[in-house]
Each structure stands twice: as C-alpha cells, then as structure tokens.
Design a protein around this motif. Structure first.
Motif, mmCIF file in Angstrom:
data_model
loop_
_atom_site.group_PDB
_atom_site.id
_atom_site.type_symbol
_atom_site.label_atom_id
_atom_site.label_comp_id
_atom_site.label_asym_id
_atom_site.label_seq_id
_atom_site.Cartn_x
_atom_site.Cartn_y
_atom_site.Cartn_z
ATOM 1 N N CYS A 178 5.593 2.012 -3.374
ATOM 2 C CA CYS A 178 6.239 3.279 -3.038
ATOM 3 C C CYS A 178 7.360 3.159 -2.009
ATOM 4 O O CYS A 178 8.370 3.858 -2.098
ATOM 5 C CB CYS A 178 5.204 4.274 -2.503
ATOM 6 S SG CYS A 178 3.731 4.453 -3.530
ATOM 7 N N ALA A 179 7.151 2.296 -1.013
ATOM 8 C CA ALA A 179 8.075 2.250 0.125
ATOM 9 C C ALA A 179 9.486 1.834 -0.261
ATOM 10 O O ALA A 179 10.441 2.235 0.407
ATOM 11 C CB ALA A 179 7.531 1.327 1.218
ATOM 12 N N VAL A 180 9.649 1.059 -1.326
ATOM 13 C CA VAL A 180 10.993 0.624 -1.698
ATOM 14 C C VAL A 180 11.901 1.828 -1.976
ATOM 15 O O VAL A 180 13.084 1.788 -1.682
ATOM 16 C CB VAL A 180 10.958 -0.370 -2.887
ATOM 17 C CG1 VAL A 180 10.534 0.311 -4.168
ATOM 18 C CG2 VAL A 180 12.293 -1.061 -3.058
ATOM 19 N N CYS A 181 11.348 2.898 -2.484
ATOM 20 C CA CYS A 181 12.136 4.116 -2.736
ATOM 21 C C CYS A 181 11.913 5.169 -1.654
ATOM 22 O O CYS A 181 12.871 5.745 -1.144
ATOM 23 C CB CYS A 181 11.775 4.708 -4.092
ATOM 24 S SG CYS A 181 12.270 3.666 -5.487
ATOM 25 N N SER A 226 8.120 5.290 6.110
ATOM 26 C CA SER A 226 7.592 6.505 6.727
ATOM 27 C C SER A 226 7.535 7.677 5.747
ATOM 28 O O SER A 226 7.147 8.771 6.129
ATOM 29 C CB SER A 226 8.440 6.886 7.940
ATOM 30 O OG SER A 226 9.750 7.213 7.521
ATOM 31 N N GLY A 227 7.951 7.445 4.490
ATOM 32 C CA GLY A 227 7.919 8.504 3.485
ATOM 33 C C GLY A 227 9.097 9.452 3.557
ATOM 34 O O GLY A 227 9.098 10.502 2.915
ATOM 35 N N ALA A 255 15.124 9.255 -3.430
ATOM 36 C CA ALA A 255 13.712 9.501 -3.709
ATOM 37 C C ALA A 255 13.320 10.662 -2.806
ATOM 38 O O ALA A 255 13.738 10.712 -1.641
ATOM 39 C CB ALA A 255 12.887 8.271 -3.392
ATOM 40 N N PRO A 256 12.570 11.597 -3.298
ATOM 41 C CA PRO A 256 12.207 12.742 -2.466
ATOM 42 C C PRO A 256 11.460 12.318 -1.207
ATOM 43 O O PRO A 256 10.697 11.358 -1.215
ATOM 44 C CB PRO A 256 11.296 13.572 -3.371
ATOM 45 C CG PRO A 256 11.565 13.106 -4.743
ATOM 46 C CD PRO A 256 12.020 11.691 -4.640
ATOM 47 N N SER A 257 11.681 13.036 -0.147
ATOM 48 C CA SER A 257 10.938 12.810 1.084
ATOM 49 C C SER A 257 9.502 13.268 0.873
ATOM 50 O O SER A 257 9.256 14.364 0.364
ATOM 51 C CB SER A 257 11.567 13.608 2.223
ATOM 52 O OG SER A 257 10.716 13.588 3.348
ATOM 53 N N LEU A 258 8.573 12.424 1.261
ATOM 54 C CA LEU A 258 7.160 12.774 1.145
ATOM 55 C C LEU A 258 6.675 13.568 2.351
ATOM 56 O O LEU A 258 5.554 14.067 2.346
ATOM 57 C CB LEU A 258 6.326 11.493 0.994
ATOM 58 C CG LEU A 258 6.678 10.635 -0.213
ATOM 59 C CD1 LEU A 258 5.856 9.357 -0.209
ATOM 60 C CD2 LEU A 258 6.494 11.397 -1.511
ATOM 61 N N VAL A 303 -2.175 7.212 10.352
ATOM 62 C CA VAL A 303 -1.924 6.043 9.512
ATOM 63 C C VAL A 303 -0.899 5.138 10.195
ATOM 64 O O VAL A 303 -0.058 5.611 10.948
ATOM 65 C CB VAL A 303 -1.411 6.415 8.096
ATOM 66 C CG1 VAL A 303 -2.467 7.167 7.310
ATOM 67 C CG2 VAL A 303 -0.123 7.213 8.155
ATOM 68 N N GLU A 304 -1.017 3.860 9.923
ATOM 69 C CA GLU A 304 -0.021 2.917 10.409
ATOM 70 C C GLU A 304 1.112 2.864 9.395
ATOM 71 O O GLU A 304 0.897 3.043 8.203
ATOM 72 C CB GLU A 304 -0.638 1.535 10.590
ATOM 73 C CG GLU A 304 -1.662 1.494 11.722
ATOM 74 C CD GLU A 304 -2.158 0.086 11.962
ATOM 75 O OE1 GLU A 304 -1.335 -0.841 12.005
ATOM 76 O OE2 GLU A 304 -3.378 -0.050 12.097
#
Length: 146
Positions: free
Chosen positions: A33-36, A40-41, A57-60, A111-112
């Motif tokens: 997931c982190a690649v997009c 930190s989302g 990629a949308p902000s989580l 979360v880390e």
C-alpha cells in the motif's frame, strides 16, 4: 465494480486491533500500500514522488476515508478499483487487519509508521506463511535438453 464495493459496506469488522496484528499488517501495508498511499497514508507515496504524472492515490487519513465503513474499505482491498489492484493475495483475516491499520493511521489506534525492514531483507521483516501460499519452496526441476 462500485456496486460490489458498496455491497460490502454493511459488513462488520470481525478482527480486533491487537499489537501482534498491527505489527504484522504493517508489513503488508509497507509492501502493498505505501508505494501509492505513503507510509503515513497521506497519498504521497514513492510512486507519486518519482512520477508526478502518475496521478494520485487517495489519502487514507482524509475525512472522506475516515467516514467510510470498515466493510467498504475491506471491499476496496478485496476488489481494487481504478489503478488500485485487488489485494486478494492477502488473506481475508489479514485484509481486516489492514483496515484496522488504516484506522490506526487515522488516529483510532497507535501504530508505527514506515517500513519494517530495508529492501531485500527477509525473515521477521516479512509477513509469515499464509493458508493461501505455499509453506515450502517449490522444487526446482532442471529441464532435460534433448
């Protein structure tokens, strides 16, 4: 596809966000997931940094994602949409843990952030074996040349 994801919206998250699950799923998030979406989302992943023309990629961690149900997020993982591929290679229980990790990025849990290991590291830096994948390496059979 959108109707399929919407149909998942009412499904309740069956997993709890314990420390073991959040650490294990951090590995999945870093790999898949982190690649997009970024570590930190925030939607500023490596792919966007290296190629701004890629899009976004949308902000989580944005309000629109915070307001989505756990079922909707899990349905998005299961089915993918647009440029986001399906995460069906991640087992269902682990996909629910990814939902909990996203909720952690949003502030619901502690979360880390960031990758667990460096590129190429193995061992405890990767998620463990799964019921879907093989637990032993495939046997290499050298082809016979005639």
């Amino acid at each position: 596809m959108m109707a399929t994801i919407d149909s998942c919206s009412t499904i309740q998250n069956p997993t709890s966000a314990d420390a073991r699950a959040l650490l294990n799923v951090r590995k999945y998030f870093s790999i898949n997931c982190a690649v997009c979406h970024g570590d930190s989302g925030d939607g500023n992943g490596t792919l966007k940094q290296l190629n701004p023309a890629y899009g976004f990629a949308p902000s989580l961690i944005a309000d629109i994602t915070k307001n989505r149900t756990d079922g909707y997020i899990c349905g998005m993982l299961r089915n993918g949409r647009g440029l986001m591929p399906s995460a069906n290679r991640i087992e269902e229980s682990d996909r629910w843990d990814v939902v909990n990790y996203v909720r952690g990025l949003q502030g619901k849990y502690t979360v880390e952030l960031g990758p667990v290991g460096r590129p190429g590291e193995t061992g405890d830096k990767l998620p463990g074996v799964t019921r879907l994948g093989p637990t032993v390496p495939a046997i290499y059979a050298h082809p016979t040349v005639i």
